[in-house]
Design an enzyme around this catalytic site. Structure first.
Site, short mmCIF file in Angstrom:
data_model
loop_
_atom_site.label_atom_id
_atom_site.label_comp_id
_atom_site.label_asym_id
_atom_site.label_seq_id
_atom_site.Cartn_x
_atom_site.Cartn_y
_atom_site.Cartn_z
N CYS A 113 -2.09 26.38 -31.17
CA CYS A 113 -1.80 27.42 -30.19
C CYS A 113 -0.80 26.92 -29.15
CB CYS A 113 -3.10 27.92 -29.58
SG CYS A 113 -2.98 29.52 -28.76
N HIS A 114 -1.22 26.75 -27.90
CA HIS A 114 -0.36 26.21 -26.85
C HIS A 114 -0.41 24.68 -26.78
CE1 HIS A 114 -0.50 30.42 -25.57
NE2 HIS A 114 0.60 30.17 -24.88
#
Length: 182
Positions: A113-114
């Site tokens: 994800c991030h």
């Protein structure tokens, strides 16, 4: 005998803002597969997760702090996402040093994800192909990597870097971590 018996995996996070499933699912599933998983947070104490970056999630116990671990003691590194967590941890020199140490030692790093923001900050992406949450694509490209949109991307340019986009990709993400350690 479980697939990951004898393997030691480090999960790093801040104490607030980790996407719940991106820390809980890999930690639980890698343990079920036989790995010893250590969760290191910025500070000792619990990690407050979030669901969708806004709703409170489960509290996860940390085992140690970022300062209390060394890449030499582990076989792989996992960096969960969550916008707040990822934006905060990429500003932690100890976390960035750990990422660089795993790459230099040729040990797999998995970021979801991030989480790849830590890879951008560590400067370990030139010439690689990775994925991430879509909003990071410009950052990834500016860091010298190619960005692709798929559930898991395994780049073996030098050390192995495993990346995924979001919690929906967790089954493929965890399987790729296991495959990298097999």
């Amino acid at each position: 005998m479980a697939a990951l018996d004898g393997k030691k995996i480090l999960v790093i996070a801040t104490n607030y803002g980790v996407e719940q499933d991106e820390i809980v699912v890999p930690t639980e599933q890698l343990r079920e597969r036989g790995a010893t998983v250590t969760v290191a947070a910025k500070e000792s104490g619990p990690i407050q997760t979030l669901v969708g970056d806004k709703d409170p999630g489960k509290s996860v116990d940390s085992d140690t702090t970022l300062d209390g671990v060394s890449a030499g003691d582990f076989d792989a590194l996992v960096v969960p996402g969550g916008t707040i967590n990822a934006d905060t941890i990429r500003q932690e020199p100890t976390a960035i040093d750990l990422v660089r140490a795993f790459v230099e030692a040729g040990k797999p790093i998995a970021a979801i994800c991030h989480g790849p923001w830590t890879l951008v900050e560590a400067g370990v992406l030139p010439g690689r192909t990775i994925t991430s949450f879509p909003s990071l694509q410009t950052d990834v490209r500016n860091a010298g990597a190619e960005w692709v949109d798929q559930e898991v991307q395994v780049d073996e340019t030098g050390s192995t870097i495993i990346t995924s986009r979001n919690p929906g990709d967790l089954p493929a993400f965890v399987d790729a971590i296991q495959a990298a350690l097999a």
